[in-house]
Design an enzyme around this catalytic site. Structure first.
Site, mmCIF file in Angstrom:
data_model
loop_
_atom_site.group_PDB
_atom_site.id
_atom_site.type_symbol
_atom_site.label_atom_id
_atom_site.label_comp_id
_atom_site.label_asym_id
_atom_site.label_seq_id
_atom_site.Cartn_x
_atom_site.Cartn_y
_atom_site.Cartn_z
ATOM 1 N N GLY B 149 0.833 -1.199 0.000
ATOM 2 C CA GLY B 149 0.000 0.000 0.000
ATOM 3 C C GLY B 149 0.868 1.248 0.000
ATOM 4 C CB CYS B 150 0.365 4.568 -1.512
ATOM 5 S SG CYS B 150 -1.350 4.837 -1.058
ATOM 6 C CE1 TYR B 151 -1.903 8.390 3.104
ATOM 7 C CE2 TYR B 151 -3.658 6.769 3.013
ATOM 8 C CZ TYR B 151 -3.241 8.080 2.926
ATOM 9 O OH TYR B 151 -4.158 9.074 2.676
ATOM 10 N N PRO B 152 1.665 2.630 3.698
ATOM 11 C CG PRO B 152 0.615 0.546 4.045
ATOM 12 C CD PRO B 152 0.486 1.848 3.279
#
Lengths: 337, 337, 337, 337
Positions: B149-152
């Protein structure tokens, strides 16, 4: 491997060129010139390039560049590139100028709009206007290419195939809207973020320096009422052109001349270009509507000013000059979103 | 030439993948699946791709895809990719899932945050988490990759080298700001232009589905207070992480583990990442400040959510899976401006 | 009719003040001072005010202003307003300073963060901090009001009612996101439109000049890890505050202290403020979530930095100082869209 | 106190009206009608209005409204307001319609552009077109006012004083650029933030529904080639008009007819309007250049589409209808930034 140098490396056009050439399989950037940052690593000045380049900015030295480079791009503000161009020409290296200094054939008209005297008028006749779909063959053999201005591309390409059908006594109206990167990186209160965000404005009505370039690109057969506008986006130009047609014409037929152009995309009737379709691509999109009620032809043209309007067009010229497939390093669609 | 298929071709992540792969010298996209537009030309649905592709969208057929493809990317919303992934796995073709369905090892935790039961929990242990700098060797051999995922990415990469120095009894605070493309292309009043432009908001406080992925990526050794925000830009994530350090640590030394990573760029102390440096690139930029007054370490991390956060990371995984130089087709700097 | 003067009339805070006071039924702007444009009509410098004012900019003259004005607003950059303030104080006229020069009680701490020596430390104890919900009674009688900084308002108002429940040994984390108008109108490459649009960045980590103001506003009982960010919008601040709570507390109950505040709006649990709800209004919106999993309280606060964060708050102070209903001229909702 | 009701209270035009009327000293909003949210508090639907209103949305009931209101504003989409208007007219209450249903005198032409049959053609002759500078006296006595469309205002006001000098055989070219709020709050993929941000487009070439309204406003003496565009901002319209002049004319003289108009601001030659000067104000700014080279007059006009283009103009009409100073509640400059 084609070895290239870039003069004016920190300007917006040159930055885009460096980014693009990073993926070009046949070109290597071997020198970057920046008068403001000689001796500094390029990625120190432009952190966006960290880990993608080890180049160090250097001061301008035409001979030194010519020795190391097969071609040199010059990306400095209008009025300043003619000196670089003249010096580089003396060495025999091939030159692609991103600025306006070699675009006009008529030095007097250049001076009228740029407000300074042209220093190298003798070069104007040698320079090839790098609008690929119109001057492809000349570009292949050129040693000095004047990469076209972003606005002119969006007026010349749609209109040229229709020139003979346009009423010559009524000026064509070309209203262009540009993103702010077109104004370059010089600070200016007008483009301070809180001033330009949520704003729209027109500027340089009737006196914009691209007017003679547009009219020259149309063989000076029509006058163009060109009004540029700025809108709050970074990249992109959308131009709407209103033309009075003197004889009935099949517009779709005429625009078929672009069918085999790799980057000119003519839209089916009823569909219109948008900046998002061309963003970060080398494409020039053209749409149109024939308004039966008014008798006008309205055309819409979109490009990314930094790509199809500057750096992409320049790479396409380079590909032609060195015998490569002209799509090399440019062959992708728009970035949407 | 590696032949790939893309399922969910009209979503934002897949679009970016198609654009990227257009310039990849070793990959050819041979099939695009779109359940909403089967039979339509891809460039009819997405005019940005006119003249760059002749692909026609097709309906999903795992066997047919497996016959023509060496690898298949799946880019569909969370909860929907597990069925595609399971069907494709049955054929033996290698799968790269851009969505969240195979990212967690713990099906119960998946269900807790995604609010539906996982349909293929047996695949979770086979799936390799495609965060290249951490799992490079496993990705080379993987047949099912869960692209992170982008945030992680923006929390795990900065913190992992420092895990043993973090006070484990105090939650790490990660406040992320994202561009709106992170929310995908589904219409939602919150992301209607006049509602989101000139707006800022936080959302899903304490319950965002990336929380378990972040904590798993940190070996579940610290709790993370993750608060995502949306700002009026299209692409990019900037995450600010505040950590209490329990033992003195030389942060610069620790982050040297990324020196040879091609796309992780650690900034010198006192310089901070910005989204513009990573825009349209595969880079993940990390900066930090040790605040002696408060005893906190504050780290800042930037990626382009659609590139380094999705499509670029996926291509880097593909390169590894097929024995290519992992920079192939990705080797450029940020697009600024 | 209250007659007011405005010093520094072309700055962003003062412009907003002039706009606001145009509709205030009890106030008349009788003098505008601009050191950069003395003798020019205000609407020549700021065309937005054409046909709404006939004021002519003048040079600063404390005595002349005091004669014509009941109160003077000073809106000049930090470090420059103390001289104006001191001169005006000598005349007895009431002063409202929009800048930071009179906000701190401790001159040494002021100097530590602003990096210049304070020229009028003796005025610091007289100045009343103009945060209306906290200092309403003192403001009524004040002759020198220091209008609060925009960021501090968004941290102090949410936290103050909870001060006794906060773990004092762990710094509160306040991550703020601001629109670009907060940086003022001085040109700066960082805020050139093509550099800031589509960008996000953090800045001044650990050293921002609002840190001592925030901590003073919390009675110096907690340390605050304050990290400001800039996002591509013109107006608005959204602050996310993460706090460790040492004793159980009914947050909704505590925040009921703001029920009768005309411009502080506490959101029901589960609903969060957004900048669009406060845009162009004097409101300060507060929302929160108690995260049972982590034991943290997360609060979100939104204001319009030029209105509730500067000019609106200043007018509210003026209303109090002159015995008016404090909502006069301010009584409207947010401009959405 | 004038008591007003607002039908369609959650649309963008009505929201702006509610915000404006909050500061109007002589008007009280006593009823808000929302078919989608009857029974809900207005500030629950629109949190921007918390603490500034206690109104509760109600279902439409013409008689009930007429009893409580002196005037009713109707702000619903085109094609839907004629039914509300007709019902309200039956009660005798004065009506101000923000939509297009009563703007044209010719029902056939209405149907041609709006593609539905007009249900109340008999009302068209009673309705007064609420363009204050042109129809001020009629508006004072009107019982049904059709508030003008936003685009038409920007074409009619600049051109009307010059009508007799325009070459009638050549269509006037009006290229308008609008912010996205002009498209209303209905969801549409084209206006999803990631699709519209950083985008520019033209739309409805030759068939836009404002064409007959513009031409009617010019007494149907010239044809107008009207091309609307959308740019990535929320509020504002900038229109550029290109006209062929048949006889020499002193433009400045002609535009002096607006000298005493409170909200029409004619710029000195060589200065051009920008959206930022009119943002959130009721002003209509006009600039122009006579291009001697081409023989064209180019005019530029800017308004805030929700204010001077809708709600502000509506309030100005209301002020006239009830004998107030027409500037009441509207008397401020543009919000810049």
């Amino acid at each position: 491997m084609i070895r290239v140098g870039i003069v004016g490396a920190t300007g917006y056009g040159a930055r885009e060129l460096i980014r693009l050439l990073g993926l070009h399989p046949e070109v290597q950037v071997v020198a970057v010139v920046s008068e403001s940052a000689p001796g500094k690593r390029l990625d120190e000045v432009l952190p966006a390039f960290r880990k993608s380049t080890d180049l160090v900015c250097e001061a301008f030295d035409a001979q030194a560049l010519a020795k190391r480079c097969d071609a040199v791009f010059v990306g400095v503000p209008g009025g300043k590139s003619m000196a670089y161009g003249a010096a580089l020409r003396g060495t025999g290296v091939r030159v692609l100028d991103l600025g306006p200094d070699f675009r006009l054939k008529d030095a007097a008209r250049w001076q009228q709009y740029y407000k300074v005297e042209h220093q190298s008028p003798q070069l104007l006749k040698d320079a090839v206007y790098g609008l690929v779909p119109i001057h492809r063959e000349a570009i292949r053999k050129a040693s000095l290419v004047a990469v076209p201005g972003c606005y002119p591309i969006t007026v010349i390409l749609p209109l040229r195939p229709l020139l003979d059908t346009i009423a010559s006594n009524i000026p064509v109206v070309a209203d262009s809207i540009s993103g702010v990167s077109g104004a370059g990186r010089s600070l200016n209160e007008a483009y301070h973020f809180p001033e330009m965000n949520e704003n729209l404005k027109a500027y340089r009505l009737g006196v914009h320096q691209h007017i003679p370039e547009i009219e020259q690109g149309l063989d000076n057969r029509v006058m163009v009422q060109f009004t540029p506008h700025v809108a709050p986006l970074t990249r992109g130009i959308l131009t709407t052109i209103t033309v009075r047609i003197k004889t009935e014409v099949n517009v779709a037929d005429r625009l078929r001349c672009y069918t085999s152009e790799p980057f000119v995309r003519v839209f089916p009737s009823g569909e219109l270009p948008e900046v998002k379709y061309v963003r970060a691509s080398n494409c020039c999109d053209i749409g149109w509507v024939m308004d039966q009620r008014t008798g006008n032809l309205v055309m819409v043209c979109a490009i990314d000013n930094l790509m199809g309007g500057t750096a992409g067009m320049a790479v396409q010229c380079l590909n032609l000059m060195f015998g490569l497939d002209e799509r090399t390093g440019l062959n992708y669609g728009g970035m949407a979103p």
